[in-house]
Design a protein around this motif. Structure first.
Motif, PDB file in Angstrom:
ATOM      1  N   VAL A  66       6.791   7.832   0.129  1.00 30.33           N
ATOM      2  CA  VAL A  66       7.685   8.687   0.911  1.00 30.33           C
ATOM      3  C   VAL A  66       9.042   8.644   0.230  1.00 30.33           C
ATOM      4  O   VAL A  66       9.568   7.561  -0.045  1.00 30.33           O
ATOM      5  N   ILE A  67       9.571   9.806  -0.057  1.00 33.30           N
ATOM      6  CA  ILE A  67      10.905   9.905  -0.646  1.00 33.30           C
ATOM      7  C   ILE A  67      11.828  10.464   0.420  1.00 33.30           C
ATOM      8  O   ILE A  67      11.649  11.585   0.891  1.00 33.30           O
ATOM      9  N   VAL A  68      12.806   9.660   0.831  1.00 34.53           N
ATOM     10  CA  VAL A  68      13.775  10.067   1.849  1.00 34.53           C
ATOM     11  C   VAL A  68      15.044  10.485   1.120  1.00 34.53           C
ATOM     12  O   VAL A  68      15.780   9.652   0.617  1.00 34.53           O
ATOM     13  N   ASP A  91       0.813  -1.218   0.000  1.00 34.97           N
ATOM     14  CA  ASP A  91       0.000   0.000   0.000  1.00 34.97           C
ATOM     15  C   ASP A  91       0.843   1.264   0.000  1.00 34.97           C
ATOM     16  O   ASP A  91       0.352   2.361   0.232  1.00 34.97           O
ATOM     17  N   GLY A  92       2.130   1.119  -0.279  1.00 37.20           N
ATOM     18  CA  GLY A  92       2.982   2.291  -0.323  1.00 37.20           C
ATOM     19  C   GLY A  92       4.404   1.938  -0.684  1.00 37.20           C
ATOM     20  O   GLY A  92       4.777   0.773  -0.751  1.00 37.20           O
ATOM     21  N   VAL A  93       5.185   2.978  -0.926  1.00 38.79           N
ATOM     22  CA  VAL A  93       6.576   2.824  -1.322  1.00 38.79           C
ATOM     23  C   VAL A  93       7.405   3.837  -0.552  1.00 38.79           C
ATOM     24  O   VAL A  93       7.000   4.997  -0.409  1.00 38.79           O
ATOM     25  N   VAL A  94       8.551   3.410  -0.068  1.00 36.92           N
ATOM     26  CA  VAL A  94       9.543   4.323   0.490  1.00 36.92           C
ATOM     27  C   VAL A  94      10.726   4.281  -0.468  1.00 36.92           C
ATOM     28  O   VAL A  94      11.326   3.233  -0.676  1.00 36.92           O
ATOM     29  N   LEU A  95      11.017   5.412  -1.059  1.00 35.55           N
ATOM     30  CA  LEU A  95      12.105   5.514  -2.023  1.00 35.55           C
ATOM     31  C   LEU A  95      13.260   6.255  -1.366  1.00 35.55           C
ATOM     32  O   LEU A  95      13.083   7.386  -0.889  1.00 35.55           O
ATOM     33  N   ILE A  96      14.417   5.613  -1.317  1.00 37.20           N
ATOM     34  CA  ILE A  96      15.603   6.228  -0.727  1.00 37.20           C
ATOM     35  C   ILE A  96      16.679   6.284  -1.809  1.00 37.20           C
ATOM     36  O   ILE A  96      17.364   5.302  -2.059  1.00 37.20           O
ATOM     37  N   PRO A  97      16.806   7.440  -2.468  1.00 41.48           N
ATOM     38  CA  PRO A  97      17.858   7.567  -3.475  1.00 41.48           C
ATOM     39  C   PRO A  97      19.222   7.339  -2.852  1.00 41.48           C
ATOM     40  O   PRO A  97      19.417   7.580  -1.652  1.00 41.48           O
ATOM     41  N   PRO A  98      20.179   6.867  -3.637  1.00 41.00           N
ATOM     42  CA  PRO A  98      21.508   6.586  -3.087  1.00 41.00           C
ATOM     43  C   PRO A  98      22.167   7.827  -2.501  1.00 41.00           C
ATOM     44  O   PRO A  98      21.984   8.933  -3.004  1.00 41.00           O
ATOM     45  N   ARG A  99      22.901   7.619  -1.425  1.00 37.39           N
ATOM     46  CA  ARG A  99      23.714   8.692  -0.852  1.00 37.39           C
ATOM     47  C   ARG A  99      25.078   8.619  -1.515  1.00 37.39           C
ATOM     48  O   ARG A  99      25.749   7.608  -1.454  1.00 37.39           O
ATOM     49  N   VAL A 100      25.466   9.697  -2.135  1.00 33.72           N
ATOM     50  CA  VAL A 100      26.782   9.759  -2.778  1.00 33.72           C
ATOM     51  C   VAL A 100      27.523  10.958  -2.211  1.00 33.72           C
ATOM     52  O   VAL A 100      26.920  11.850  -1.618  1.00 33.72           O
ATOM     53  N   GLU A 101      28.817  10.969  -2.400  1.00 35.83           N
ATOM     54  CA  GLU A 101      29.616  12.092  -1.911  1.00 35.83           C
ATOM     55  C   GLU A 101      29.139  13.376  -2.582  1.00 35.83           C
ATOM     56  O   GLU A 101      28.858  13.386  -3.781  1.00 35.83           O
ATOM     57  N   PRO A 102      29.045  14.469  -1.826  1.00 37.18           N
ATOM     58  CA  PRO A 102      28.616  15.729  -2.451  1.00 37.18           C
ATOM     59  C   PRO A 102      29.643  16.217  -3.463  1.00 37.18           C
ATOM     60  O   PRO A 102      30.839  15.977  -3.311  1.00 37.18           O
ATOM     61  N   LEU A 103      29.146  16.869  -4.494  1.00 32.76           N
ATOM     62  CA  LEU A 103      30.036  17.503  -5.460  1.00 32.76           C
ATOM     63  C   LEU A 103      30.536  18.799  -4.842  1.00 32.76           C
ATOM     64  O   LEU A 103      29.828  19.451  -4.084  1.00 32.76           O
ATOM     65  N   HIS A 104      31.740  19.177  -5.165  1.00 35.97           N
ATOM     66  CA  HIS A 104      32.320  20.375  -4.562  1.00 35.97           C
ATOM     67  C   HIS A 104      32.206  21.560  -5.503  1.00 35.97           C
ATOM     68  O   HIS A 104      32.284  21.421  -6.713  1.00 35.97           O
ATOM     69  N   GLY A 105      32.007  22.697  -4.933  1.00 34.29           N
ATOM     70  CA  GLY A 105      31.906  23.927  -5.699  1.00 34.29           C
ATOM     71  C   GLY A 105      30.480  24.189  -6.159  1.00 34.29           C
ATOM     72  O   GLY A 105      29.623  23.314  -6.145  1.00 34.29           O
ATOM     73  N   GLY A 157       9.893  19.391  -5.858  1.00 32.26           N
ATOM     74  CA  GLY A 157       9.105  19.875  -6.983  1.00 32.26           C
ATOM     75  C   GLY A 157       8.392  18.762  -7.724  1.00 32.26           C
ATOM     76  O   GLY A 157       7.195  18.866  -8.047  1.00 32.26           O
ATOM     77  N   HIS A 158       9.101  17.680  -7.999  1.00 31.88           N
ATOM     78  CA  HIS A 158       8.488  16.561  -8.725  1.00 31.88           C
ATOM     79  C   HIS A 158       7.415  15.893  -7.868  1.00 31.88           C
ATOM     80  O   HIS A 158       6.383  15.459  -8.390  1.00 31.88           O
ATOM     81  N   SER A 159       7.639  15.834  -6.584  1.00 34.68           N
ATOM     82  CA  SER A 159       6.640  15.249  -5.682  1.00 34.68           C
ATOM     83  C   SER A 159       5.346  16.056  -5.708  1.00 34.68           C
ATOM     84  O   SER A 159       4.252  15.484  -5.689  1.00 34.68           O
ATOM     85  N   LYS A 160       5.479  17.373  -5.762  1.00 37.07           N
ATOM     86  CA  LYS A 160       4.278  18.213  -5.853  1.00 37.07           C
ATOM     87  C   LYS A 160       3.521  17.919  -7.143  1.00 37.07           C
ATOM     88  O   LYS A 160       2.288  17.845  -7.150  1.00 37.07           O
ATOM     89  N   SER A 161       4.255  17.743  -8.233  1.00 33.61           N
ATOM     90  CA  SER A 161       3.606  17.416  -9.504  1.00 33.61           C
ATOM     91  C   SER A 161       2.900  16.071  -9.434  1.00 33.61           C
ATOM     92  O   SER A 161       1.773  15.926  -9.919  1.00 33.61           O
ATOM     93  N   ILE A 162       3.547  15.088  -8.831  1.00 34.32           N
ATOM     94  CA  ILE A 162       2.925  13.763  -8.676  1.00 34.32           C
ATOM     95  C   ILE A 162       1.678  13.880  -7.813  1.00 34.32           C
ATOM     96  O   ILE A 162       0.623  13.326  -8.150  1.00 34.32           O
ATOM     97  N   ALA A 163       1.784  14.601  -6.708  1.00 35.31           N
ATOM     98  CA  ALA A 163       0.643  14.753  -5.799  1.00 35.31           C
ATOM     99  C   ALA A 163      -0.550  15.387  -6.513  1.00 35.31           C
ATOM    100  O   ALA A 163      -1.682  14.908  -6.398  1.00 35.31           O
ATOM    101  N   LEU A 164      -0.302  16.453  -7.253  1.00 38.64           N
ATOM    102  CA  LEU A 164      -1.388  17.133  -7.952  1.00 38.64           C
ATOM    103  C   LEU A 164      -1.989  16.269  -9.056  1.00 38.64           C
ATOM    104  O   LEU A 164      -3.201  16.250  -9.262  1.00 38.64           O
TER     105      LEU A 164
END
Length: 161
Positions: free
Chosen positions: A72-74, A19-33, A98-105
Motif C-alpha cells: 500500500v502506497i499512502v 506479508d506486506g509493506v506500507v510505503l508512506i513517502p515524505p510529506r514536504v511543502e508543495p512547490l508553488h506555481g 502509474g508505477h503501481s499499475k506497472s508493478i501490479a501487472l
C-alpha cells in the motif's frame, strides 16, 4: 524506516515473515506555481518519489516474499481539486498510480498486490498549524480559513467540471 536508514538495510534478513509493506513517502511543502524551477522539482521528485521507489525496489528485490504480498502506497500530497499550487504534488500522485499499475501487472503472477491511497488534506498537527499560519497571514480566524479553503476548492471544481 526513513530512506537514510536504508544504507544498512538487508531485506533478505530483516523482512522475515512480513506479508506486506506500507510505503508512506515524505510529506514536504508543495512547490508553488505550475512550473517550479528545475532544481526544486528534482529535489522534490527525489524526496517524494525516487528515494521511496528505491526503498520499495529493495524490498521487492527479495524473491522469496510470501504470497500474497501486499503493498500500500499512502501518498497524501495531493488536492482533490487540483489547485495550481499542487501541480507537482498531483504529478507525484499520478506517478505513484502509474508505477503501481506497472508493478501490479508485472508482479501479479508472483502474488504481489498493490494499492495506492491519496488522502489529500488530513487534519494532522502539521496541517492544522499550516492553516493557522495561513489564517494569521490572511487576517482570518482558523475557522474562516478552513471555510475559505473549502469554498475555493468547490468553486474550482464547478468552474472546471
Amino acid at each position: 524506516m526513513d530512506f537514510e536508514d536504508l544504507a544498512g538495510f538487508q531485506p533478505d534478513r530483516q523482512i522475515g515473515a512480513v506479508d506486506g509493506v506500507v510505503l508512506i513517502p515524505p510529506r514536504v511543502e508543495p512547490l508553488h506555481g505550475l512550473f517550479p524551477e528545475p532544481d526544486e522539482y528534482h529535489e522534490y521528485m527525489g524526496k517524494t518519489y525516487v528515494n521511496p521507489l528505491q526503498a520499495l525496489r529493495m524490498v521487492l528485490d527479495v524473491q522469496q516474499f510470501p504470497k500474497p504480498f501486499k503493498i500500500v502506497i499512502v501518498n497524501g500530497l495531493s488536492s482533490v481539486c487540483a489547485l495550481p499550487h499542487y501541480g507537482a504534488a498531483n504529478t507525484m500522485r499520478l506517478a505513484w498510480v502509474g508505477h503501481s499499475k506497472s508493478i501490479a501487472l508485472t508482479l501479479a503472477d508472483q502474488g504481489v498486490r498493490i494499492n495506492t491511497l491519496s488522502l489529500g488534506a488530513v487534519r494532522t498537527d502539521s496541517y492544522i498549524h499550516k492553516l493557522q499560519r495561513k489564517a494569521e497571514k490572511n487576517q482570518r480566524t482558523y475557522e474562516e480559513q478552513v471555510d475559505h479553503r473549502n469554498r475555493q476548492c468547490s468553486e474550482w471544481q464547478v468552474l472546471n467540471a
